[in-house]
Scaffold this motif. Structure first.
Motif, PDB file in Angstrom:
ATOM      1  N   PRO A 125       0.818  -1.208   0.172  1.00  9.31           N
ATOM      2  CA  PRO A 125       0.058   0.186   0.039  1.00  9.31           C
ATOM      3  C   PRO A 125       0.869   1.069   0.070  1.00  9.31           C
ATOM      4  O   PRO A 125       0.478   2.260  -0.667  1.00  9.31           O
ATOM      5  N   ALA A 126       2.175   1.231   0.832  1.00 13.39           N
ATOM      6  CA  ALA A 126       2.868   2.249   0.447  1.00 13.39           C
ATOM      7  C   ALA A 126       3.440   2.631  -0.775  1.00 13.39           C
ATOM      8  O   ALA A 126       3.304   3.828  -1.141  1.00 13.39           O
ATOM      9  N   ALA A 127       3.821   1.678  -1.416  1.00 14.19           N
ATOM     10  CA  ALA A 127       4.425   1.835  -2.766  1.00 14.19           C
ATOM     11  C   ALA A 127       3.254   2.315  -3.819  1.00 14.19           C
ATOM     12  O   ALA A 127       3.394   3.241  -4.631  1.00 14.19           O
ATOM     13  N   GLU A 128       2.009   1.799  -3.690  1.00 12.80           N
ATOM     14  CA  GLU A 128       0.842   2.316  -4.191  1.00 12.80           C
ATOM     15  C   GLU A 128       0.617   3.693  -4.158  1.00 12.80           C
ATOM     16  O   GLU A 128       0.424   4.630  -4.945  1.00 12.80           O
ATOM     17  N   ALA A 129       0.911   4.201  -2.681  1.00  9.09           N
ATOM     18  CA  ALA A 129       0.668   5.478  -2.520  1.00  9.09           C
ATOM     19  C   ALA A 129       1.850   6.524  -3.210  1.00  9.09           C
ATOM     20  O   ALA A 129       1.495   7.591  -3.783  1.00  9.09           O
ATOM     21  N   PHE A 130       3.053   6.036  -3.255  1.00  3.34           N
ATOM     22  CA  PHE A 130       4.156   6.681  -3.710  1.00  3.34           C
ATOM     23  C   PHE A 130       3.747   6.952  -5.198  1.00  3.34           C
ATOM     24  O   PHE A 130       3.800   7.827  -5.956  1.00  3.34           O
ATOM     25  N   GLU A 131       3.218   5.733  -5.958  1.00  2.76           N
ATOM     26  CA  GLU A 131       3.025   5.755  -7.420  1.00  2.76           C
ATOM     27  C   GLU A 131       1.569   6.674  -7.680  1.00  2.76           C
ATOM     28  O   GLU A 131       1.710   7.341  -8.702  1.00  2.76           O
ATOM     29  N   ALA A 132       0.702   6.906  -6.928  1.00  2.00           N
ATOM     30  CA  ALA A 132      -0.212   7.517  -6.867  1.00  2.00           C
ATOM     31  C   ALA A 132       0.313   9.071  -6.852  1.00  2.00           C
ATOM     32  O   ALA A 132      -0.387  10.063  -7.784  1.00  2.00           O
ATOM     33  N   LEU A 133       1.104   9.400  -5.855  1.00  2.00           N
ATOM     34  CA  LEU A 133       1.726  10.865  -5.927  1.00  2.00           C
ATOM     35  C   LEU A 133       2.413  10.972  -7.104  1.00  2.00           C
ATOM     36  O   LEU A 133       2.159  12.269  -7.562  1.00  2.00           O
ATOM     37  N   LEU A 134       3.066  10.163  -7.702  1.00  2.00           N
ATOM     38  CA  LEU A 134       3.812  10.548  -9.129  1.00  2.00           C
ATOM     39  C   LEU A 134       2.862  10.712 -10.224  1.00  2.00           C
ATOM     40  O   LEU A 134       2.940  11.460 -10.906  1.00  2.00           O
ATOM     41  N   LYS A 135       1.835  10.117 -10.032  1.00  3.63           N
ATOM     42  CA  LYS A 135       0.850   9.939 -11.173  1.00  3.63           C
ATOM     43  C   LYS A 135      -0.001  11.472 -11.047  1.00  3.63           C
ATOM     44  O   LYS A 135      -0.250  12.208 -12.261  1.00  3.63           O
ATOM     45  N   ASP A 136      -0.446  11.797  -9.956  1.00  3.21           N
ATOM     46  CA  ASP A 136      -1.325  12.931  -9.812  1.00  3.21           C
ATOM     47  C   ASP A 136      -0.629  14.177  -9.395  1.00  3.21           C
ATOM     48  O   ASP A 136      -1.208  15.370  -9.768  1.00  3.21           O
ATOM     49  N   TYR A 137       0.579  14.178  -9.024  1.00  4.63           N
ATOM     50  CA  TYR A 137       1.513  15.610  -8.703  1.00  4.63           C
ATOM     51  C   TYR A 137       2.684  15.379  -9.233  1.00  4.63           C
ATOM     52  O   TYR A 137       3.681  15.256  -8.274  1.00  4.63           O
ATOM     53  N   PRO A 138       3.021  14.836 -10.469  1.00  2.63           N
ATOM     54  CA  PRO A 138       4.252  14.927 -11.066  1.00  2.63           C
ATOM     55  C   PRO A 138       5.270  15.913 -10.981  1.00  2.63           C
ATOM     56  O   PRO A 138       6.465  15.937 -10.666  1.00  2.63           O
ATOM     57  N   ASP A 139       4.801  17.057 -10.709  1.00  4.98           N
ATOM     58  CA  ASP A 139       5.643  18.457 -10.695  1.00  4.98           C
ATOM     59  C   ASP A 139       5.957  18.625  -9.419  1.00  4.98           C
ATOM     60  O   ASP A 139       6.634  19.746  -9.145  1.00  4.98           O
ATOM     61  N   SER A 140       5.517  17.902  -8.271  1.00  2.78           N
ATOM     62  CA  SER A 140       5.673  18.599  -6.810  1.00  2.78           C
ATOM     63  C   SER A 140       7.126  18.010  -6.298  1.00  2.78           C
ATOM     64  O   SER A 140       7.650  16.820  -6.670  1.00  2.78           O
ATOM     65  N   TYR A 141       7.608  18.599  -5.457  1.00  8.02           N
ATOM     66  CA  TYR A 141       8.746  18.309  -4.722  1.00  8.02           C
ATOM     67  C   TYR A 141       8.631  16.820  -4.289  1.00  8.02           C
ATOM     68  O   TYR A 141       9.804  15.949  -3.918  1.00  8.02           O
ATOM     69  N   TYR A 142       7.241  16.594  -3.615  1.00 11.92           N
ATOM     70  CA  TYR A 142       7.144  15.174  -2.959  1.00 11.92           C
ATOM     71  C   TYR A 142       7.397  14.204  -3.926  1.00 11.92           C
ATOM     72  O   TYR A 142       7.310  12.768  -3.580  1.00 11.92           O
ATOM     73  N   ALA A 143       7.100  14.456  -5.273  1.00 12.50           N
ATOM     74  CA  ALA A 143       6.964  13.424  -6.386  1.00 12.50           C
ATOM     75  C   ALA A 143       8.433  12.977  -6.573  1.00 12.50           C
ATOM     76  O   ALA A 143       8.622  11.800  -6.683  1.00 12.50           O
ATOM     77  N   TRP A 144       9.260  13.884  -6.556  1.00 17.02           N
ATOM     78  CA  TRP A 144      10.705  13.639  -6.694  1.00 17.02           C
ATOM     79  C   TRP A 144      11.183  12.613  -5.378  1.00 17.02           C
ATOM     80  O   TRP A 144      11.916  11.799  -5.812  1.00 17.02           O
ATOM     81  N   ARG A 145      10.801  13.109  -4.351  1.00 19.07           N
ATOM     82  CA  ARG A 145      10.965  12.336  -3.082  1.00 19.07           C
ATOM     83  C   ARG A 145      10.649  10.833  -3.303  1.00 19.07           C
ATOM     84  O   ARG A 145      11.411   9.972  -3.152  1.00 19.07           O
ATOM     85  N   ALA A 146       9.222  10.738  -3.748  1.00 18.81           N
ATOM     86  CA  ALA A 146       8.746   9.436  -3.983  1.00 18.81           C
ATOM     87  C   ALA A 146       9.490   8.747  -5.177  1.00 18.81           C
ATOM     88  O   ALA A 146       9.981   7.366  -4.993  1.00 18.81           O
ATOM     89  N   ALA A 147       9.897   9.370  -6.065  1.00 21.23           N
ATOM     90  CA  ALA A 147      10.522   8.523  -7.199  1.00 21.23           C
ATOM     91  C   ALA A 147      11.939   8.052  -6.709  1.00 21.23           C
ATOM     92  O   ALA A 147      12.200   6.856  -7.051  1.00 21.23           O
ATOM     93  N   ALA A 148      12.557   8.837  -5.750  1.00 27.11           N
ATOM     94  CA  ALA A 148      13.730   8.360  -5.402  1.00 27.11           C
ATOM     95  C   ALA A 148      13.536   7.063  -4.328  1.00 27.11           C
ATOM     96  O   ALA A 148      14.235   6.064  -4.443  1.00 27.11           O
TER      97      ALA A 148
END
Length: 605
Positions: free
Chosen positions: A446-469
């Motif tokens: 579920p944590a990985a799914e949340a990170f993936e959702a963050l990348l999908k819905d907010y790809p321009d955000s600072y937190y998307a960068w952290r999630a991608a890492a």
């Protein structure tokens, strides 16, 4: 030009905010390397329809867009086409500009030969460039003939102002005409400043600089002279135009409308003490009275500001400024006395009610009334659950739960933000920490799914960068991003400006940023209360001429808008790629490519 923190623009509202914005801009540029790797990934996560739209745009002919990015040989291939299409005309004009800047005036003239007949939209600018090139070659008489031809066209474009100002040394009446017809044109402002050296108390020239020279170094001295002389004048409402300009020991008399412009200029200079004095003499409407009080408060004179705020509430009930005045009074009032102001906001100003409820709950907590505070928070979430204040409250509560390891409750609140407040700034942060807290509960999938959702819905955000890492993508982290050398490609194709004339769009589209900025000064008449489209266009113009911090601020501060129509316009703008390229420009791209790697790292994650 953004005004203090409420909503509409008028420049940085305080030195503190100025510092914060500078730091934010630097942070955005620092994260550029990671973004360079992340953005291609973000593209792959777009919806199929959005990706189809992007591909459709990218398949359009490139010879009429992004021409300024082509090298000389590429441009010449387009410029030498047999048919005079728009791309050929644009290429010839750009080549002429380049040739003149490279000290090749004859080549510039060759490219300009007869171009005004084919490129009618830019005909005045073509004549201007021809005259400037002839002057560069020392052919002054021929240049004057071209300038005169331009004047004979009676075209209302700034190219005519250039002609008037070029001919003014021989005939000062042309300078007078430029001041009368093109007062906001940058070179006209320069002429006014020059004339003030010999006519320092001329009220018309002084007010011209106040209204149109907001970014000139001379503004501070002009304001000091203007206010100093005006304060010595008899107290009446005689317009400045009726004061003899050259009378011995003359004083300057300003109208209430003039004082409003003087107040706005002080705000542009962050001189709120001067702004308070000027706005106090402006027409006593809700806006000017509120700005008088706000200026006093920002210059640390809150006790003097409070009765003026109260007067705004009494004299202009129901106005936006009355609501803001109540908010300022509540913030500046100690103890239980503030509760009455918050209650009045909740009852009478629905746009400010959610924030008022949140602030009232915080005040009740400080006063030891926890039950009443809790009731107020529940009322906020029930009645205004989709508001920014509700998102802020949810995030505060989530953090408090997480601090005592109550992760399930914290996760539920982040899910509420995701559901009810997806457009709030806290949304990407909430999703990121939802994923982090799920990890603490050993819920890795579920944590990985949340990170993936963050990348999908907010790809321009600072937190998307952290999630991608965290997901193992090659975007770097605080320790390794400095070692990445992704290919950084600046935005080359410019979209249509949301405001401004066809001529402005053409100049901007072919990369004539300085000319576009100068033209925009004559078109941007609504500086004190611009629309979303106008403010965004102003940000693009500033970025084009290297005014990066102010340009980024003009774009970023659009999120402060409060009116529903403004919020809708801002939401639509955020869907355009031009918005993101403007918010995160790459002004130091070449410098960053040449900079050696640093051995330092940031010890936090």
């Amino acid at each position: 030009m953004p005004q203090p923190p409420e909503s509409k623009p008028s420049k940085f509202n305080s030195p503190k905010l100025n510092f914060i914005l500078v730091a934010s801009a630097i942070a955005a540029m620092t994260l550029g390397a990671g973004a360079g790797v992340l953005l291609p990934l973000a593209s792959s996560l777009r919806s199929p329809q959005a990706e189809g739209d992007r591909q459709a745009r990218s398949s359009q002919p490139q010879d009429s867009q992004g021409l300024q990015q082509l090298n000389t040989m590429q441009l010449e291939l387009i410029a030498n086409r047999p048919n005079a299409d728009l791309a050929r005309n644009r290429a010839r004009y750009i080549l002429a500009r380049r040739a003149r800047s490279e000290q090749q005036p004859q080549k510039a003239l060759d490219w300009l030969q007869g171009l005004e007949n084919d490129y009618d939209l830019l005909a005045p600018q073509i004549l201007q460039l021809r005259a400037e090139t002839l002057t560069q070659m020392g052919n002054e008489n021929q240049a004057k003939q071209v300038w005169q031809t331009l004047l004979d066209r009676k075209d209302p474009s700034p190219a005519m102002a250039e002609a008037l100002l070029a001919l003014a040394p021989d005939n000062p009446s042309y300078g007078d005409q430029a001041i009368a017809q093109f007062p906001s044109y940058p070179k006209t402002v320069e002429l006014a400043i020059e004339r003030l050296k010999t006519d320092p108390n001329n009220p018309d020239l002084l007010m011209l600089v106040v209204r149109h020279g907001l970014h000139t170094e001379a503004l501070s001295n002009v304001l000091a002279r203007l206010v100093g002389e005006a304060n010595n004048a008899p107290a009446n409402n005689t317009p400045a135009n009726n004061t003899p300009a050259n009378s011995p020991n003359s004083t300057i008399q300003l109208s209430p409308e003039d004082w409003a412009d003087v107040g706005f200029a002080h705000w542009e200079k962050l001189d709120y003490g001067g702004g308070a004095k000027a706005y106090a003499k402006a027409t006593p409407n809700a806006k000017h009275r509120y700005r008088t009080a706000r200026s006093l408060q920002l210059s640390e004179q809150t006790s003097q500001a409070k009765p003026i705020y109260a007067q705004v509430v009494q004299d202009f009930p129901g106005s936006e400024e009355a609501g803001l005045s109540l908010k300022r009074l509540a913030e500046a009032t100690e103890g239980r006395k503030a509760l009455a102001y918050w209650d009045q906001l909740i009852q009478s100003y629905p746009d400010l009610a959610p924030e008022a409820m949140l602030q009232k709950s915080r005040r009740l907590d400080k006063l030891g009334s926890q039950d009443s505070a809790s009731q107020m928070r529940q009322l906020l979430l029930k009645n205004y659950g989709e508001s920014d204040a509700a998102a802020e409250l949810r995030w505060e509560l989530a953090e408090k739960y997480a601090q005592v390891n109550r992760y399930q409750e914290a996760i539920q609140l982040t899910q509420d933000i995701q559901k009810f407040n997806p457009g709030n700034d806290n949304a990407p942060r909430a999703i990121f920490w939802k994923a982090r807290w799920k990890q603490k509960l050993d819920q890795e999938r579920p944590a990985a799914e949340a990170f993936e959702a963050l990348l999908k819905d907010y790809p321009d955000s600072y937190y998307a960068w952290r999630a991608a890492a965290i997901l193992g993508m090659p975007v770097g982290d605080f320790f390794s991003v400095k070692d990445l050398l992704p290919e950084m490609k600046p935005h080359q194709q410019r979209g249509k400006l949301p405001a401004g004339s066809e001529l402005l769009n053409e100049l901007y589209g072919i990369g004539e940023d300085q000319a576009a900025w100068a033209l925009w000064q004559t078109e941007f008449v609504n500086r004190q209360d611009p629309s979303v489209a106008e403010q965004f266009t102003d940000g693009l113009m500033r970025l084009g001429v290297g005014d990066h911090l102010d340009g980024i601020y003009m774009v970023n501060s659009l999120k402060l808008r409060q009116q529903p129509e403004d919020k809708a316009a801002y939401a639509a703008l955020r869907q355009q790629p031009e918005y993101w390229y403007a918010l995160y420009p790459l002004p130091f791209l070449m410098t960053s490519k040449q900079r050696p790697k640093s051995s330092s790292s940031i010890p936090c994650w």
